[in-house]
Design an enzyme around this catalytic site. Structure first.
Site, PDB file in Angstrom:
ATOM      1  NE  ARG A   1      -4.353  -0.936  10.342  1.00  0.00           N
ATOM      2  CZ  ARG A   1      -3.247  -0.554   9.696  1.00  0.00           C
ATOM      3  NH1 ARG A   1      -3.169   0.599   9.097  1.00  0.00           N
ATOM      4  NH2 ARG A   1      -2.216  -1.359   9.664  1.00  0.00           N
TER       5      ARG A   1
ATOM      6  CE  LYS B   1      -1.948  -1.120   3.963  1.00  0.00           C
ATOM      7  NZ  LYS B   1      -1.227  -2.368   4.279  1.00  0.00           N
TER       8      LYS B   1
ATOM      9  NE  ARG C   1       7.948  -2.503   6.265  1.00  0.00           N
ATOM     10  CZ  ARG C   1       6.648  -2.291   6.413  1.00  0.00           C
ATOM     11  NH1 ARG C   1       5.953  -1.750   5.431  1.00  0.00           N
ATOM     12  NH2 ARG C   1       6.038  -2.650   7.517  1.00  0.00           N
TER      13      ARG C   1
ATOM     14  NE  ARG D   1       2.338  -4.865  11.135  1.00  0.00           N
ATOM     15  CZ  ARG D   1       3.360  -4.647  10.303  1.00  0.00           C
ATOM     16  NH1 ARG D   1       4.567  -5.125  10.595  1.00  0.00           N
ATOM     17  NH2 ARG D   1       3.192  -3.940   9.217  1.00  0.00           N
TER      18      ARG D   1
ATOM     19  NE  ARG E   1       6.579  -0.315  10.178  1.00  0.00           N
ATOM     20  CZ  ARG E   1       5.448  -0.280   9.470  1.00  0.00           C
ATOM     21  NH1 ARG E   1       5.416   0.380   8.311  1.00  0.00           N
ATOM     22  NH2 ARG E   1       4.369  -0.903   9.892  1.00  0.00           N
TER      23      ARG E   1
HETATM   24  P1  AP5 Z   1       4.870  -1.597   1.861  1.00  0.00           P
HETATM   25  O1  AP5 Z   1       4.523  -0.782   0.662  1.00  0.00           O
HETATM   26  O2  AP5 Z   1       5.627  -0.939   2.962  1.00  0.00           O
HETATM   27  O3  AP5 Z   1       3.554  -2.341   2.411  1.00  0.00           O
HETATM   28  P2  AP5 Z   1       2.303  -1.789   3.180  1.00  0.00           P
HETATM   29  O4  AP5 Z   1       1.094  -2.462   2.629  1.00  0.00           O
HETATM   30  O5  AP5 Z   1       2.298  -0.284   3.212  1.00  0.00           O
HETATM   31  O6  AP5 Z   1       2.610  -2.410   4.610  1.00  0.00           O
HETATM   32  P3  AP5 Z   1       2.655  -1.797   6.056  1.00  0.00           P
HETATM   33  O7  AP5 Z   1       3.335  -2.806   6.908  1.00  0.00           O
HETATM   34  O8  AP5 Z   1       3.241  -0.403   6.096  1.00  0.00           O
HETATM   35  O9  AP5 Z   1       1.165  -1.715   6.381  1.00  0.00           O
HETATM   36  P4  AP5 Z   1       0.517  -1.856   7.705  1.00  0.00           P
HETATM   37  O10 AP5 Z   1      -0.871  -1.636   7.294  1.00  0.00           O
HETATM   38  O11 AP5 Z   1       0.743  -3.031   8.542  1.00  0.00           O
HETATM   39  O12 AP5 Z   1       1.296  -0.747   8.583  1.00  0.00           O
HETATM   40  P5  AP5 Z   1       0.949   0.761   8.960  1.00  0.00           P
HETATM   41  O13 AP5 Z   1       2.190   1.526   8.898  1.00  0.00           O
HETATM   42  O14 AP5 Z   1      -0.251   1.237   8.235  1.00  0.00           O
HETATM   43  O15 AP5 Z   1       5.677  -2.894   1.351  1.00  0.00           O
HETATM   44  C1  AP5 Z   1       6.100  -3.880   2.282  1.00  0.00           C
HETATM   45  C2  AP5 Z   1       7.459  -4.469   1.845  1.00  0.00           C
HETATM   46  O16 AP5 Z   1       7.290  -5.165   0.603  1.00  0.00           O
HETATM   47  C3  AP5 Z   1       8.542  -3.410   1.576  1.00  0.00           C
HETATM   48  O17 AP5 Z   1       9.774  -3.979   1.956  1.00  0.00           O
HETATM   49  C4  AP5 Z   1       8.480  -3.186   0.059  1.00  0.00           C
HETATM   50  O18 AP5 Z   1       9.720  -2.756  -0.470  1.00  0.00           O
HETATM   51  C5  AP5 Z   1       8.114  -4.594  -0.434  1.00  0.00           C
HETATM   52  N1  AP5 Z   1       7.294  -4.596  -1.639  1.00  0.00           N
HETATM   53  C6  AP5 Z   1       6.319  -3.694  -1.992  1.00  0.00           C
HETATM   54  N2  AP5 Z   1       5.762  -4.048  -3.174  1.00  0.00           N
HETATM   55  C7  AP5 Z   1       6.383  -5.203  -3.551  1.00  0.00           C
HETATM   56  C8  AP5 Z   1       6.253  -6.074  -4.689  1.00  0.00           C
HETATM   57  N3  AP5 Z   1       5.347  -5.813  -5.654  1.00  0.00           N
HETATM   58  N4  AP5 Z   1       7.055  -7.169  -4.727  1.00  0.00           N
HETATM   59  C9  AP5 Z   1       7.959  -7.440  -3.763  1.00  0.00           C
HETATM   60  N5  AP5 Z   1       8.131  -6.649  -2.670  1.00  0.00           N
HETATM   61  C10 AP5 Z   1       7.353  -5.548  -2.567  1.00  0.00           C
HETATM   62  O19 AP5 Z   1       0.500   0.571  10.469  1.00  0.00           O
HETATM   63  C11 AP5 Z   1       1.410   0.248  11.509  1.00  0.00           C
HETATM   64  C12 AP5 Z   1       0.677   0.210  12.839  1.00  0.00           C
HETATM   65  O20 AP5 Z   1       0.126   1.500  13.128  1.00  0.00           O
HETATM   66  C13 AP5 Z   1      -0.510  -0.753  12.928  1.00  0.00           C
HETATM   67  O21 AP5 Z   1      -0.114  -2.078  13.235  1.00  0.00           O
HETATM   68  C14 AP5 Z   1      -1.329  -0.098  14.050  1.00  0.00           C
HETATM   69  O22 AP5 Z   1      -0.771  -0.375  15.306  1.00  0.00           O
HETATM   70  C15 AP5 Z   1      -1.149   1.384  13.773  1.00  0.00           C
HETATM   71  N6  AP5 Z   1      -2.187   1.937  12.876  1.00  0.00           N
HETATM   72  C16 AP5 Z   1      -1.991   2.491  11.636  1.00  0.00           C
HETATM   73  N7  AP5 Z   1      -3.154   2.897  11.121  1.00  0.00           N
HETATM   74  C17 AP5 Z   1      -4.116   2.597  12.026  1.00  0.00           C
HETATM   75  C18 AP5 Z   1      -5.518   2.762  12.055  1.00  0.00           C
HETATM   76  N8  AP5 Z   1      -6.199   3.315  11.025  1.00  0.00           N
HETATM   77  N9  AP5 Z   1      -6.196   2.304  13.139  1.00  0.00           N
HETATM   78  C19 AP5 Z   1      -5.547   1.750  14.204  1.00  0.00           C
HETATM   79  N10 AP5 Z   1      -4.214   1.570  14.229  1.00  0.00           N
HETATM   80  C20 AP5 Z   1      -3.492   1.995  13.154  1.00  0.00           C
END
Ligand code: AP5
Length: 219
Positions: free
Chosen positions: A88, A13, A127, A171, A160
């Protein structure tokens, strides 16, 4: 356009939202990035969120909704936006529906990025993230030009604290339990488009671009 990028942790994402917003000049609102910025600055919200994030649990809805309401005041939101990692929970989706109704805005799409669990674990455990801009890299699939250094701003790359395997698996379970049900919520509104998230970053990007372009041609 006004979009939601949905999908499990590691689906890509953030990577894809970064590329789309750079090309189309939309605002990229990643609740994860905003929370990490609060943690870095040591704000009260950052301190309240820390233990939930480190355990891979969701931060409570009231904290998230207050934070997102402030982001919706930004003038750049008028150019269009991508919500990444929000909503979420059902309560967050209901609150978003309410804000959109009040401001007379509608969503164009909810793009759901589908990737199998084992690939997600492999992506997240290798990552690396830029301390300065939050951009994501992968040691094998998407490496930086210089190891340990962000291509864009030269920032230091770090792992991270929620990217360790046991936290990643929690997660994924939290996503299945609390976020996956939202796909049904948005399917009922006719907004969901599934994207195959497996393939190179460029391949996935061009699949998303096709969906966006087909929509702008029907406007
Ligand atoms: P990346 O693009 O970073 O993936 P992502 O989907 O953004 O994954 P995240 O882990 O950031 O999402 P998340 O939803 O768990 O975390 P968030 O920060 O929102 O890609 C991942 C990896 O794959 C990278 O290494 C990339 O290079 C690689 N990659 C990408 N595309 C690829 C491809 N096509 N092929 C191969 N490799 C590829 O949330 C973190 C925490 O914050 C949550 O756990 C929660 O505690 C809190 N939080 C955030 N938002 C909320 C909310 N709305 N409500 C409550 N808690 C929240």
């Amino acid at each position: 356009m006004r979009l939601i990028f949905m999908g499990p942790p590691g689906a890509g994402k953030g990577t894809q939202a970064g590329r789309i917003t750079a090309e189309y000049n939309y605002l990229h609102l990643s609740t994860g990035d905003i929370l990490r910025a609060h943690r870095k600055k040591g704000t009260e919200l950052g301190q309240q969120a820390q233990s939930y994030m480190a355990a891979g649990e969701l931060v409570p809805d009231d904290l998230i909704l207050k934070m997102v309401a402030a982001e919706f005041e930004r003038p750049e939101i008028e150019n269009g936006f991508i919500l990444d990692g929000f909503p979420r929970t059902v309560a967050q989706a209901d609150a978003l529906d309410e804000v959109l109704k009040e401001t007379g805005k509608t969503l164009d799409f909810v793009l759901v990025m589908d990737v199998p669990d084992e690939e997600l674990v492999a992506r997240l455990t290798a990552r690396r993230t830029c301390r300065t801009c939050g951009r994501s890299y992968h040691l094998t699939f998407n490496p930086p030009k210089t190891p340990g250094v962000c291509d864009v701003d030269g920032g230091e790359l770090y792992q991270r604290d929620d990217d360790k395997e046991t936290t990643v698996r929690n997660r994924l379970a939290v996503y299945m339990r609390q976020t996956q049900p939202l796909i049904e919520h948005y399917t009922k509104q006719g907004l969901v488009r599934h994207i195959d998230g497996v393939g190179s970053v460029d391949e996935v990007f061009s699949r998303i671009r096709k969906v966006l372009e087909s929509h702008s041609h029907t406007d």
